[in-house]
Write an enzyme that holds these catalytic residues in place. Structure first.
Site, PDB file in Angstrom:
ATOM      1  N   ARG A  63      -5.440   6.316  -7.705  1.00 14.64           N
ATOM      2  CA  ARG A  63      -5.137   7.709  -7.803  1.00 14.64           C
ATOM      3  C   ARG A  63      -5.151   8.211  -9.185  1.00 14.64           C
ATOM      4  O   ARG A  63      -5.644   9.429  -9.399  1.00 14.64           O
ATOM      5  CB  ARG A  63      -3.783   7.878  -7.101  1.00 14.64           C
ATOM      6  CG  ARG A  63      -3.688   7.567  -5.551  1.00 14.64           C
ATOM      7  CD  ARG A  63      -2.280   7.230  -5.277  1.00 14.64           C
ATOM      8  NE  ARG A  63      -1.654   8.591  -5.173  1.00 14.64           N
ATOM      9  CZ  ARG A  63      -0.241   8.710  -4.577  1.00 14.64           C
ATOM     10  NH1 ARG A  63       0.504   7.753  -4.216  1.00 14.64           N
ATOM     11  NH2 ARG A  63       0.199   9.749  -4.776  1.00 14.64           N
ATOM     12  N   LEU A  88       0.969  -1.223  -0.116  1.00 13.93           N
ATOM     13  CA  LEU A  88       0.082  -0.068   0.092  1.00 13.93           C
ATOM     14  C   LEU A  88       0.891   1.181  -0.042  1.00 13.93           C
ATOM     15  O   LEU A  88       2.000   1.233   0.563  1.00 13.93           O
ATOM     16  CB  LEU A  88      -0.870  -0.070   1.178  1.00 13.93           C
ATOM     17  CG  LEU A  88      -1.906  -1.160   1.437  1.00 13.93           C
ATOM     18  CD1 LEU A  88      -2.630  -0.970   2.668  1.00 13.93           C
ATOM     19  CD2 LEU A  88      -2.910  -1.069   0.272  1.00 13.93           C
ATOM     20  N   ASP A  89       0.422   2.108  -0.749  1.00 17.54           N
ATOM     21  CA  ASP A  89       1.258   3.711  -0.736  1.00 17.54           C
ATOM     22  C   ASP A  89       1.338   4.195   0.649  1.00 17.54           C
ATOM     23  O   ASP A  89       0.560   3.836   1.560  1.00 17.54           O
ATOM     24  CB  ASP A  89       0.395   4.662  -1.399  1.00 17.54           C
ATOM     25  CG  ASP A  89       0.325   4.233  -2.970  1.00 17.54           C
ATOM     26  OD1 ASP A  89       1.731   3.702  -3.491  1.00 17.54           O
ATOM     27  OD2 ASP A  89      -0.429   4.697  -3.703  1.00 17.54           O
ATOM     28  N   ARG A  90       2.417   4.891   1.097  1.00 21.96           N
ATOM     29  CA  ARG A  90       2.750   5.205   2.232  1.00 21.96           C
ATOM     30  C   ARG A  90       1.482   5.976   3.019  1.00 21.96           C
ATOM     31  O   ARG A  90       1.110   5.721   4.202  1.00 21.96           O
ATOM     32  CB  ARG A  90       3.817   6.402   2.235  1.00 21.96           C
ATOM     33  CG  ARG A  90       4.235   6.906   3.714  1.00 21.96           C
ATOM     34  CD  ARG A  90       4.829   8.236   3.526  1.00 21.96           C
ATOM     35  NE  ARG A  90       6.291   8.205   3.029  1.00 21.96           N
ATOM     36  CZ  ARG A  90       7.407   7.941   3.825  1.00 21.96           C
ATOM     37  NH1 ARG A  90       7.221   7.837   5.151  1.00 21.96           N
ATOM     38  NH2 ARG A  90       8.601   7.961   3.404  1.00 21.96           N
TER      39      ARG A  90
END
Length: 303
Positions: free
Chosen positions: A244, A143-145
């Site tokens: 995104r 998962l992205d930060r």
């Protein structure tokens, strides 16, 4: 070596426990075998695996854990004991094969070439090594930060390979909730494009077939007002930054996502949360599903 008899206290009722006091140094499994001879070695190892044994109120799963004189060992016969959660992640499920966590926003999944700070991987690695230095974990997906939510890790290289080699078949559902800028007029839809990554690590979307990796995102509007929309998003593919980029494609960037066009930053984090992970267990074959709550800060934007 003969282990002297310990002081024994048994509590009956719903939460039946056996409390044992250590009177001589020993390994945990040997101690349990001497004190509870009615249970087989496999039975006792199963209790350890299922977090039903604690030493001085700390859950222990290592059969060769070293006991010291004066410590108290508690066997909980009726329920799994709650182990202290590692800081930064919440463990929602664990068995001998996999660990499922809920990651906080702001925490990297795994270190990169330029960033060596604490990550979900390093936290979990330390967590399992506290039980046994030989224990390891293996990354299955990321998962992205600034994305919070559900992640799964394997506890052996064999399980990692089993899951990664059959990822499309094994993963039954990956559902996110996302807060985007502005009111989304179309109540539900599907976004399909082909994604490529630039030298600056930006993902670009193309409508030209085969111009990159195919990415398919399904969305449904859950709530909206004049400023924001809360969407449920399901991934048919799992490409880097897919949600995104696709939200930018429909003209509604994820809040807080300056990289992909956002102008509003009401939460000091990305408005993206991995809410549901459903998969077929690589060993038992059973369908496993974990669903988390929608973050309160997301909902507060619509109250």
């Amino acid at each position: 070596m003969q282990i002297p008899s310990s002081k024994l206290r048994v509590q009956t009722g719903k939460g039946k426990q056996t409390c044992l006091e250590v009177t001589e140094p020993s390994e945990l499994l040997k101690f349990l075998q001497a004190e509870i001879p009615s249970k087989s070695r496999n039975d006792l190892k199963s209790l350890l695996e299922h977090h039903q044994i604690s030493v001085d109120q700390e859950v222990i799963t290592r059969f060769n854990y070293s006991l010291e004189t004066g410590q108290q060992v508690v066997v909980n016969w009726s329920k799994v004991l709650v182990e202290k959660q590692p800081q930064g992640v919440k463990i929602v499920f664990e068995d001998p094969y996999i660990i499922i966590i809920e990651k906080q926003a702001g925490l990297l999944s795994i270190a990169t070439a330029t960033e060596r700070e604490q990550t979900a991987y390093s936290i979990l690695s330390e967590h399992v090594k506290n039980r046994d230095p030989k224990n390891k974990i293996f990354v299955l997906h990321r998962l992205d930060r600034e994305t919070s939510g559900v992640m799964m890790f394997a506890k052996s290289e064999k399980i990692k390979k089993l899951l990664q080699n059959s990822w499309k078949e094994a993963v039954l559902e990956r559902t996110y909730v996302v807060v985007v800028e502005g009111p989304v007029t179309k109540e539900q839809g599907t976004i399909t494009s082909w994604l490529t990554e630039s030298k600056t690590f930006m993902m670009y979307s193309s409508r030209t077939p085969n111009d990159g990796q195919k990415a398919v995102t399904h969305y449904k509007v859950l709530k909206k007002n004049k400023h924001y929309s809360l969407l449920e998003v399901k991934l048919e593919t799992g490409r880097k930054n897919q949600i995104r980029v696709h939200m930018k494609d429909i003209g509604h960037s994820v809040i807080g996502d300056k990289k992909y066009g956002a102008t509003k930053h009401p939460l000091a984090r990305l408005g993206l949360h991995a809410r549901v992970l459903a998969f077929r267990h690589p060993v038992t074959g059973e369908e496993v599903r974990y669903e988390t709550d929608i973050p309160k800060e997301f909902l507060n934007l619509f109250s």
